[in-house]
Design an enzyme around this catalytic site. Structure first.
Site, PDB file in Angstrom:
ATOM      1  N   TYR A  24      78.678 -41.747  -7.414  1.00 21.98           N
ATOM      2  CA  TYR A  24      77.634 -41.156  -6.512  1.00 21.98           C
ATOM      3  C   TYR A  24      78.041 -41.814  -5.167  1.00 21.98           C
ATOM      4  O   TYR A  24      78.400 -40.372  -4.581  1.00 21.98           O
ATOM      5  CB  TYR A  24      76.359 -41.192  -6.710  1.00 21.98           C
ATOM      6  CG  TYR A  24      75.800 -40.226  -6.045  1.00 21.98           C
ATOM      7  CD1 TYR A  24      75.295 -38.775  -6.303  1.00 21.98           C
ATOM      8  CD2 TYR A  24      74.652 -40.799  -5.096  1.00 21.98           C
ATOM      9  CE1 TYR A  24      74.613 -37.905  -5.397  1.00 21.98           C
ATOM     10  CE2 TYR A  24      74.229 -39.730  -4.353  1.00 21.98           C
ATOM     11  CZ  TYR A  24      73.667 -38.691  -4.039  1.00 21.98           C
ATOM     12  OH  TYR A  24      73.252 -37.778  -2.895  1.00 21.98           O
ATOM     13  N   TYR A 129      66.769 -33.140   7.459  1.00 19.91           N
ATOM     14  CA  TYR A 129      67.548 -32.021   7.225  1.00 19.91           C
ATOM     15  C   TYR A 129      67.010 -31.148   7.430  1.00 19.91           C
ATOM     16  O   TYR A 129      65.589 -30.953   6.976  1.00 19.91           O
ATOM     17  CB  TYR A 129      67.770 -31.991   5.049  1.00 19.91           C
ATOM     18  CG  TYR A 129      69.188 -33.483   4.813  1.00 19.91           C
ATOM     19  CD1 TYR A 129      70.089 -33.305   5.037  1.00 19.91           C
ATOM     20  CD2 TYR A 129      67.994 -34.893   3.507  1.00 19.91           C
ATOM     21  CE1 TYR A 129      70.752 -34.157   4.308  1.00 19.91           C
ATOM     22  CE2 TYR A 129      69.006 -35.216   3.054  1.00 19.91           C
ATOM     23  CZ  TYR A 129      70.368 -35.331   3.370  1.00 19.91           C
ATOM     24  OH  TYR A 129      71.001 -36.184   2.973  1.00 19.91           O
ATOM     25  N   ARG A 164      80.723 -31.684  -5.223  1.00 16.48           N
ATOM     26  CA  ARG A 164      80.775 -32.964  -5.944  1.00 16.48           C
ATOM     27  C   ARG A 164      81.150 -33.258  -7.646  1.00 16.48           C
ATOM     28  O   ARG A 164      80.202 -33.993  -8.250  1.00 16.48           O
ATOM     29  CB  ARG A 164      79.130 -33.912  -5.884  1.00 16.48           C
ATOM     30  CG  ARG A 164      79.208 -33.602  -4.045  1.00 16.48           C
ATOM     31  CD  ARG A 164      78.492 -34.824  -3.303  1.00 16.48           C
ATOM     32  NE  ARG A 164      78.172 -34.409  -2.591  1.00 16.48           N
ATOM     33  CZ  ARG A 164      76.492 -34.190  -1.417  1.00 16.48           C
ATOM     34  NH1 ARG A 164      76.012 -35.076  -2.163  1.00 16.48           N
ATOM     35  NH2 ARG A 164      76.732 -33.896  -0.134  1.00 16.48           N
ATOM     36  N   HIS A 275      80.403 -36.072   6.852  1.00 18.35           N
ATOM     37  CA  HIS A 275      79.543 -36.610   6.113  1.00 18.35           C
ATOM     38  C   HIS A 275      80.432 -37.603   4.808  1.00 18.35           C
ATOM     39  O   HIS A 275      79.844 -37.841   3.778  1.00 18.35           O
ATOM     40  CB  HIS A 275      78.669 -35.314   4.700  1.00 18.35           C
ATOM     41  CG  HIS A 275      77.231 -36.001   4.925  1.00 18.35           C
ATOM     42  ND1 HIS A 275      76.292 -34.943   5.106  1.00 18.35           N
ATOM     43  CD2 HIS A 275      76.618 -35.899   3.721  1.00 18.35           C
ATOM     44  CE1 HIS A 275      75.197 -35.595   4.728  1.00 18.35           C
ATOM     45  NE2 HIS A 275      75.845 -36.162   3.877  1.00 18.35           N
TER      46      HIS A 275
END
Length: 376
Positions: A24, A129, A164, A275
């Site tokens: 992750y 966010y 992802r 990011h």
């Protein structure tokens, strides 16, 4: 394992962590092209060696938003940091404070902001966010103010979560994910004892406080996906700028036009960031985007950069390319996972040492002496 370089922590973290957690943090979006570019483009930058330049009194210190810093480094906001070590956000924040640098708490942290700030001897930064639930945003901003937090990092490059693919393979998401995570934890007993059992609760502390119920790891992906807001624009953020009277940093800028918009918005700083290669695959690396942004807005606000930074040499490369400071993400998570608070402290020591060697051999006595002329 002997750790003598900042990059040694990654292998140590991989051995200790269940695969779903290692991949992750280690992975990126799509084919991970941008993930690889971030490191490769930094490493491709050569520095000029200059000798006999009298670098006595060399200093890596700087000031950012009124805070004195021993290094031009900020620990970046990383979701689920508390899953990488027992109450991981607290450990990382303490290590950062002890080494004279800020720590930034993620919206989706395991430890709530009140717990982290109460155990950190200097003000932490807080990351927010853009979310559809404006009630949550206002509530968490009010809590951050009440806790004494001064600097807000507003992440703008997640209108939707990136693709992802590693997460489905590793067990973070996908079919039978809870069962796969449980099996992986059982085969990593040191992590299971220290974090899995002793690090509870494993909920999203900031969100749980607002929702009035635990938001566990299984709720993480779903909640984020449902609450990111692809309709957001600069005008929709004006209420946040009006509400937040401390420094505000806009994170996720890769284009000069967006940087100029951040200046017009009234941001005090921005982070040149893709990011960590976890959002839009195929973009420029951060260090490749940085010089154009510095040309456009240097002096109008403070410029930070992240993505791909692993060593003190990388920090120097970013500053020479136009940054005032850098954010460390993966680098500190690897160290945290490997050795907890002591690991993060060791990483910062190693980065400081690397910086001093690099600056001395490039003829730079202070950070102000670094610039485009530092690069070959």
């Amino acid at each position: 394992m002997i750790i003598s370089a900042p990059t040694d922590f990654r292998a140590a973290a991989q051995r200790r962590l269940p695969p779903f957690l290692f991949h992750y943090i280690d992975g990126g979006s799509g084919a991970e092209t941008t993930l690889r570019r971030n490191e490769a483009d930094l490493q491709a930058l050569s520095v000029r060696q200059n000798v006999l330049r009298d670098v006595a009194g060399l200093s890596t210190a700087t000031t950012l938003f009124g805070e004195d810093m021993a290094l031009p480094v900020v620990l970046a906001p990383v979701g689920l940091t508390g899953m990488y070590a027992r109450r991981g956000e607290v450990q990382a924040a303490r290590a950062a404070a002890a080494h004279g640098v800020p720590f930034t708490l993620s919206t989706v942290s395991v430890c709530p902001l009140e717990e982290v700030q109460a155990q950190c001897p200097r003000p932490i930064w807080f990351q927010l966010y853009v979310l559809k639930d404006r009630g949550f945003m206002r509530a968490v901003l009010e809590r951050a103010k009440a806790a004494g937090i001064k600097t807000l990092v507003f992440t703008v490059d997640m209108p939707l979560p990136g693709s992802r693919y590693r997460d489905a393979h590793s067990g973070m998401s996908g079919a039978r994910a809870p069962l796969r995570r449980m099996v992986q934890a059982m085969t990593h007993p040191a992590w299971a004892w220290d974090v899995g059992l002793r690090g509870r609760p494993h909920d999203l502390g900031n969100i749980s406080r607002y929702m009035g119920k635990p938001m566990a790891l299984g709720d993480y992906i779903g909640w984020l996906g449902a609450n990111f807001d692809p309709a957001i624009g600069w005008k929709d953020l004006e209420w946040i700028r009006a509400f937040w009277d401390g420094p505000m940093v806009v994170k996720g800028i890769l284009e000069p036009d967006d940087a100029r918009d951040a200046v017009r918005f009234g941001a005090d700083g921005l982070v040149v960031s893709n990011h960590g290669g976890r959002q839009l695959d195929g973009t420029l690396s951060s260090v490749a985007a940085l010089p154009r942004i510095a040309d456009a807005v240097k002096g109008d606000l403070r410029i930070l950069a992240d993505s791909g930074v692993r060593t003190g040499l990388d920090v120097v490369r970013m500053i020479a390319s136009g940054a005032d400071a850098v954010m460390l993400g993966r680098a500190f998570i690897y160290a945290l996972a490997a050795r907890g608070e002591a690991g993060v402290g060791q990483l910062l020591d190693l980065i400081g040492r690397d910086m001093r060697v690099t600056m001395a051999l490039t003829g730079a006595r202070t950070l102000a002496d670094l610039g485009a002329h530092t690069l070959a």
